[in-house]
Design a protein around this motif. Structure first.
Motif, PDB file in Angstrom:
ATOM      1  N   PHE A  14      -4.181  45.813 -51.555  1.00 11.35           N
ATOM      2  CA  PHE A  14      -5.030  44.706 -52.016  1.00 11.35           C
ATOM      3  C   PHE A  14      -5.155  44.885 -53.520  1.00 11.35           C
ATOM      4  O   PHE A  14      -5.839  45.798 -53.975  1.00 11.35           O
ATOM      5  CB  PHE A  14      -6.418  44.743 -51.381  1.00 11.35           C
ATOM      6  N   HIS A  17      -5.208  48.466 -55.085  1.00 12.25           N
ATOM      7  CA  HIS A  17      -5.725  49.422 -54.115  1.00 12.25           C
ATOM      8  C   HIS A  17      -4.778  49.544 -52.924  1.00 12.25           C
ATOM      9  O   HIS A  17      -4.605  48.593 -52.161  1.00 12.25           O
ATOM     10  CB  HIS A  17      -7.118  48.935 -53.689  1.00 12.25           C
ATOM     11  N   VAL A  19      -3.813  50.445 -49.356  1.00 14.80           N
ATOM     12  CA  VAL A  19      -4.608  50.585 -48.143  1.00 14.80           C
ATOM     13  C   VAL A  19      -3.801  51.197 -47.002  1.00 14.80           C
ATOM     14  O   VAL A  19      -4.340  51.901 -46.154  1.00 14.80           O
ATOM     15  CB  VAL A  19      -5.165  49.207 -47.731  1.00 14.80           C
ATOM     16  N   PRO A  38     -11.570  56.371 -38.623  1.00 19.84           N
ATOM     17  CA  PRO A  38     -12.869  56.058 -39.219  1.00 19.84           C
ATOM     18  C   PRO A  38     -12.854  54.718 -39.948  1.00 19.84           C
ATOM     19  O   PRO A  38     -11.799  54.197 -40.301  1.00 19.84           O
ATOM     20  CB  PRO A  38     -13.098  57.215 -40.195  1.00 19.84           C
ATOM     21  N   SER A  39     -14.032  54.194 -40.172  1.00 22.09           N
ATOM     22  CA  SER A  39     -14.176  52.904 -40.835  1.00 22.09           C
ATOM     23  C   SER A  39     -13.506  52.905 -42.199  1.00 22.09           C
ATOM     24  O   SER A  39     -13.610  53.872 -42.947  1.00 22.09           O
ATOM     25  CB  SER A  39     -15.673  52.605 -40.990  1.00 22.09           C
ATOM     26  N   GLY A  40     -12.788  51.835 -42.491  1.00 22.30           N
ATOM     27  CA  GLY A  40     -12.166  51.706 -43.803  1.00 22.30           C
ATOM     28  C   GLY A  40     -10.812  52.369 -43.932  1.00 22.30           C
ATOM     29  O   GLY A  40     -10.225  52.381 -45.013  1.00 22.30           O
ATOM     30  N   CYS A  41     -10.282  52.920 -42.818  1.00 21.22           N
ATOM     31  CA  CYS A  41      -9.007  53.637 -42.919  1.00 21.22           C
ATOM     32  C   CYS A  41      -7.812  52.703 -42.877  1.00 21.22           C
ATOM     33  O   CYS A  41      -6.682  53.141 -43.050  1.00 21.22           O
ATOM     34  CB  CYS A  41      -8.890  54.683 -41.814  1.00 21.22           C
ATOM     35  N   GLY A  42      -8.032  51.413 -42.622  1.00 22.05           N
ATOM     36  CA  GLY A  42      -6.925  50.463 -42.683  1.00 22.05           C
ATOM     37  C   GLY A  42      -6.460  49.920 -41.333  1.00 22.05           C
ATOM     38  O   GLY A  42      -5.388  49.329 -41.244  1.00 22.05           O
ATOM     39  N   LYS A  43      -7.263  50.093 -40.288  1.00 17.54           N
ATOM     40  CA  LYS A  43      -6.851  49.639 -38.951  1.00 17.54           C
ATOM     41  C   LYS A  43      -6.672  48.124 -38.906  1.00 17.54           C
ATOM     42  O   LYS A  43      -5.652  47.621 -38.430  1.00 17.54           O
ATOM     43  CB  LYS A  43      -7.893  50.054 -37.894  1.00 17.54           C
ATOM     44  N   SER A  44      -7.688  47.413 -39.407  1.00 18.32           N
ATOM     45  CA  SER A  44      -7.595  45.946 -39.379  1.00 18.32           C
ATOM     46  C   SER A  44      -6.443  45.478 -40.253  1.00 18.32           C
ATOM     47  O   SER A  44      -5.654  44.617 -39.862  1.00 18.32           O
ATOM     48  CB  SER A  44      -8.885  45.312 -39.880  1.00 18.32           C
ATOM     49  N   THR A  45      -6.355  46.070 -41.429  1.00 15.63           N
ATOM     50  CA  THR A  45      -5.265  45.711 -42.333  1.00 15.63           C
ATOM     51  C   THR A  45      -3.929  45.895 -41.630  1.00 15.63           C
ATOM     52  O   THR A  45      -3.047  45.045 -41.707  1.00 15.63           O
ATOM     53  CB  THR A  45      -5.313  46.589 -43.599  1.00 15.63           C
ATOM     54  N   THR A  57      -4.144  35.796 -48.216  1.00 19.99           N
ATOM     55  CA  THR A  57      -5.106  36.596 -48.970  1.00 19.99           C
ATOM     56  C   THR A  57      -4.577  36.812 -50.389  1.00 19.99           C
ATOM     57  O   THR A  57      -3.515  37.402 -50.567  1.00 19.99           O
ATOM     58  CB  THR A  57      -5.307  37.970 -48.299  1.00 19.99           C
ATOM     59  N   GLU A 175     -11.020  45.186 -32.502  1.00 21.40           N
ATOM     60  CA  GLU A 175     -12.340  45.507 -31.955  1.00 21.40           C
ATOM     61  C   GLU A 175     -12.900  44.351 -31.124  1.00 21.40           C
ATOM     62  O   GLU A 175     -13.978  43.819 -31.439  1.00 21.40           O
ATOM     63  CB  GLU A 175     -13.313  45.868 -33.078  1.00 21.40           C
ATOM     64  N   HIS A 206     -13.185  51.562 -31.937  1.00 22.11           N
ATOM     65  CA  HIS A 206     -13.915  52.714 -32.459  1.00 22.11           C
ATOM     66  C   HIS A 206     -14.379  53.599 -31.326  1.00 22.11           C
ATOM     67  O   HIS A 206     -14.936  54.669 -31.553  1.00 22.11           O
ATOM     68  CB  HIS A 206     -15.173  52.235 -33.207  1.00 22.11           C
TER      69      HIS A 206
HETATM   70  N1  LIG Z   1      -9.560  41.139 -48.278  1.00 19.98           N
HETATM   71  C1  LIG Z   1      -9.634  42.367 -48.868  1.00 19.98           C
HETATM   72  N2  LIG Z   1      -9.611  42.495 -50.203  1.00 19.98           N
HETATM   73  C2  LIG Z   1      -9.689  43.696 -50.798  1.00 19.98           C
HETATM   74  N3  LIG Z   1      -9.788  44.855 -50.126  1.00 19.98           N
HETATM   75  C3  LIG Z   1      -9.820  44.830 -48.787  1.00 19.98           C
HETATM   76  C4  LIG Z   1      -9.747  43.568 -48.081  1.00 19.98           C
HETATM   77  N4  LIG Z   1      -9.801  43.832 -46.746  1.00 19.98           N
HETATM   78  C5  LIG Z   1      -9.910  45.171 -46.641  1.00 19.98           C
HETATM   79  N5  LIG Z   1      -9.912  45.777 -47.850  1.00 19.98           N
HETATM   80  C6  LIG Z   1     -10.009  47.216 -48.098  1.00 19.98           C
HETATM   81  O1  LIG Z   1      -8.973  47.867 -47.376  1.00 19.98           O
HETATM   82  C7  LIG Z   1      -9.433  49.082 -46.812  1.00 19.98           C
HETATM   83  C8  LIG Z   1      -9.154  49.078 -45.320  1.00 19.98           C
HETATM   84  O2  LIG Z   1      -9.901  48.061 -44.704  1.00 19.98           O
HETATM   85  P1  LIG Z   1      -9.768  47.709 -43.171  1.00 19.98           P
HETATM   86  O3  LIG Z   1     -10.591  46.518 -42.933  1.00 19.98           O
HETATM   87  O4  LIG Z   1      -8.340  47.649 -42.803  1.00 19.98           O
HETATM   88  O5  LIG Z   1     -10.447  48.986 -42.487  1.00 19.98           O
HETATM   89  P2  LIG Z   1     -10.756  49.256 -40.955  1.00 19.98           P
HETATM   90  O6  LIG Z   1     -10.090  50.520 -40.600  1.00 19.98           O
HETATM   91  O7  LIG Z   1     -10.435  48.065 -40.141  1.00 19.98           O
HETATM   92  O8  LIG Z   1     -12.323  49.501 -40.987  1.00 19.98           O
HETATM   93  P3  LIG Z   1     -13.440  49.101 -39.903  1.00 19.98           P
HETATM   94  O9  LIG Z   1     -13.342  50.118 -38.840  1.00 19.98           O
HETATM   95  O10 LIG Z   1     -14.721  49.227 -40.669  1.00 19.98           O
HETATM   96  O11 LIG Z   1     -13.154  47.716 -39.447  1.00 19.98           O
HETATM   97  C9  LIG Z   1     -10.907  49.183 -47.153  1.00 19.98           C
HETATM   98  O12 LIG Z   1     -11.025  50.066 -48.236  1.00 19.98           O
HETATM   99  C10 LIG Z   1     -11.296  47.792 -47.569  1.00 19.98           C
HETATM  100  O13 LIG Z   1     -12.285  47.836 -48.557  1.00 19.98           O
END
Ligand SMILES: Nc1ncnc2c1ncn2[C@@H]1O[C@H](COP(=O)(O)OP(=O)(O)OP(=O)(O)O)[C@@H](O)[C@H]1O
Ligand SMILES: [Mg+2]
Lengths: 253, 222
Positions: A14, A17, A19, A38-45, A57, A175, A206
């Protein structure tokens, strides 16, 4: 082919950054693969990379390959619209279309994807999809109710039915139970197990117990790296990586 | 006594004609611009459009009348319903562009994502799902803008001009209630003053009716 999706050297950013870092993963056809970490590790991405949901995006960038049916989905020859009909998605928050009835919600994908269908063909697909989503019996007499008037658990199953109606091969779920109560969660878990006979399912969760109950394979992510991926039983009893062990025993994150 | 006869029936018809023309041209243009700004407008061109719309919205209505006079009445060499409608459309359009844009922005991103994930093309998502979700708000915005233009007087003074008789064509001067209220009210005659009051009452009635319609749209469909 035994793999539905093959991810090779996938990185994602992103803006500046980074990810995801050089992810490689084979996703077995007609199996359930859980993505944990863990939260923020990039699963959704990560799972949104599998059907190009990031296309709109601003600032998002990927490198590497995601092979679906042997072809890289990020190649210019692939139409992301057609791809998403084959690789569907269910979101964390149930998101039925407002101002559409339950019936229309399920039918909407078919209605707008080109082929003309008669009213009765539509009704057939809607019934079949709702049955697969274990919602038919509850809903068959209320199909004209607004989709948003259903309970949270029903809404999520409606969204699953909506995704199934376009007959995807892969179903990505981010999730899907985190906004639901335990009873609805149990229903969705059961549903995921049933669906895995016919569909390839990738689910972010999670919840360790949940991953244990529903998955064939588990992938563990940490800070944008895929730490390890293996059969669920192996990950939960004898993980290869120390960080995985720390995470599943709750000594981490 | 001013003169026998008179009345405002021709004004009612005239107002409906001018406002109808203004809306027939203005709605498609304004709604499409609003959709563009909300759903696709990220670049430089979009900020220019947005700026132009804001400018237009801030222009006093008498100036719209002068624009209409300079750019329509003078070249065509006649006052006309068309010129009046054009002046009203210039007031109507920016209001509807902005409400359309705002209403579309209230549609949650999750709705667009859900459609995208079903393999629905972007333009179909916009037209048949996002806009549909915001329809009630957009229609309400249109009705409120309509209520505003039926009461405008200043833009019509140098464009539609007014007409004591029934209208004889869209390229001719045409009556409108606000103009009649104005003309009857500044006259020295008591019975003309009565007609001004009658016009005012009809105008208020129209605006009330339209506003009630707007309320109906926001209420019924949740
Ligand atoms: N649209 C976006 N723009 C900028 N940064 C983003 C965007 N979406 C996610 N990120 C960043 O990418 C990283 C991974 O986010 P992601 O949503 O993939 O985490 P996650 O593992 O799904 O977390 P969670 O368990 O909280 O859902 C995070 O640091 C987040 O801040
Ligand atoms: Mg997430």
């Amino acid at each position: 082919m035994e793999n539905a999706l093959k991810v090779k050297d996938l990185s994602a950013w992103f803006g500046e950054h980074q990810v995801l870092k050089n992810i490689a993963m084979d996703i077995r056809r007609n199996s359930v693969t859980s993505v944990m970490g863990p939260s923020g590790c990039g699963k959704s991405t990560f799972i949104r990379c599998l059907n190009r949901m990031h296309d709109l995006t601003p600032g998002f960038r990927v490198s590497g390959d995601v092979l679906f049916d042997g072809r890289n989905i990020y190649s210019e020859k692939i139409d992301p619209v057609l791809l998403r009909r084959k690789v569907g998605m269910v979101f964390q928050q149930p998101n039925p279309f407002p101002r559409m009835s339950a019936f229309e919600n399920v039918a909407v994908g078919l209605k707008f994807n080109g082929k003309k269908r008669s009213r009765s063909e539509m009704a057939e697909v809607v019934e079949k999809s709702l049955r697969m989503a274990a919602l038919w019996d509850e809903l068959k007499d209320h199909l004209d109710r607004p989709g948003t008037s259903l309970s949270g658990g029903q809404q999520q199953r409606l969204c699953i039915a909506r995704a199934l109606a376009v007959e995807p091969e892969v179903l990505l779920m981010d999730e899907p139970c985190s906004a639901l109560d335990p009873v609805s969660t149990a229903k969705i878990e059961e549903l995921i197990e049933d669906l895995s006979d016919k569909y390839t399912i990738v689910v972010v969760t999670h919840n360790m117990q949940q991953a244990g109950r529903i998955s064939d394979f588990v992938a563990f992510f940490l800070l944008g790296d895929l730490v390890e991926m293996d059969r669920a039983a192996k990950i939960f009893t004898n993980p290869a990586d120390k960080r995985t062990e720390e995470y599943i025993t709750g000594r981490f994150g | 006594m001013g003169e026998p006869g008179g009345g405002i029936a021709n004004g009612i018809l005239g107002t409906l004609t001018i406002a109808g023309l203004a809306m027939a041209g203005g709605i498609p243009l304004a709604v499409m611009s609003g959709i563009y700004l909300a759903e696709y407008g990220r670049g430089k061109f979009a900020s220019i459009v947005r700026f132009a719309v804001d400018m237009l919205a801030g222009v006093p209505s008498i100036i719209m009348g002068i624009f209409g006079y300079v750019f329509w009445v003078l070249p065509m060499k006649r006052f006309s319903a068309w010129a009046g409608a054009a002046a009203l459309a210039m007031i109507f359009i920016p209001v509807v562009v902005r409400t359309t844009e705002e209403m579309l922005r209230t549609v949650p991103q999750s709705v667009r994502e859900a459609a995208l994930a079903l393999g629905i093309e972007r333009w179909k998502t916009t037209l048949f799902i996002t806009v549909r979700t915001a329809t009630a708000g957009i229609v309400t915005g249109i009705l409120l803008a309509m209520a505003r233009i039926v009461g405008e007087t200043a833009p019509l003074l140098f464009t539609a001009l007014g007409n004591q008789f029934w209208q004889s064509g869209l390229d001719q001067p045409i009556a409108a209630i606000p103009l009649q209220v104005f003309n009857y009210a500044i006259s020295p005659y008591d019975d003309w003053h009565d007609k001004a009051w009658a016009g005012a009452v009809v105008l208020i009635g129209m605006v009330l009716l339209i506003s009630a319609g707007a309320r109906y749209f926001t209420r019924v469909k949740k």
